[in-house]
Design an enzyme around this catalytic site. Sequence first.
Site, short mmCIF file in Angstrom:
data_model
loop_
_atom_site.label_atom_id
_atom_site.label_comp_id
_atom_site.label_asym_id
_atom_site.label_seq_id
_atom_site.Cartn_x
_atom_site.Cartn_y
_atom_site.Cartn_z
CB SER A 159 -3.11 6.70 -0.08
OG SER A 159 -4.04 5.41 0.20
CG MET B 227 -1.74 1.18 1.28
SD MET B 227 -3.01 1.11 2.66
CE MET B 227 -2.34 2.22 3.96
N PRO B 228 1.24 1.67 -1.30
CG PRO B 228 1.94 1.68 -3.26
CD PRO B 228 1.02 1.21 -2.61
CB ILE B 229 1.14 6.08 1.98
CG1 ILE B 229 0.32 5.33 2.53
CG2 ILE B 229 0.52 7.54 2.47
CD1 ILE B 229 0.32 5.10 4.04
CB SER C 206 -3.07 -0.53 -3.27
OG SER C 206 -1.85 -0.48 -4.20
#
Length: 61
Positions: A40, A1-3, A38
């Site tokens: 954000s 989950m890349p932020i 995924s």
Amino acid sequence: MPIVQIELFEGRSVEQKRLLAEKVTQAIMESIGAPAESVSIIIRDMAKENYAKAGKLAIDQ
């Protein structure tokens, strides 16, 4: 989950931010294979009086 967190000087339009979010999401999808759902992105608008470089506020440059 890349932020991803992006800090910008305030003044960009909603359309510019929308395009930025689309392009950054696309780059992440292409580079690491993450699905768009995924990714954000947090965009923070910053006033120029809240940033300094080389001892000078950005508002004074």
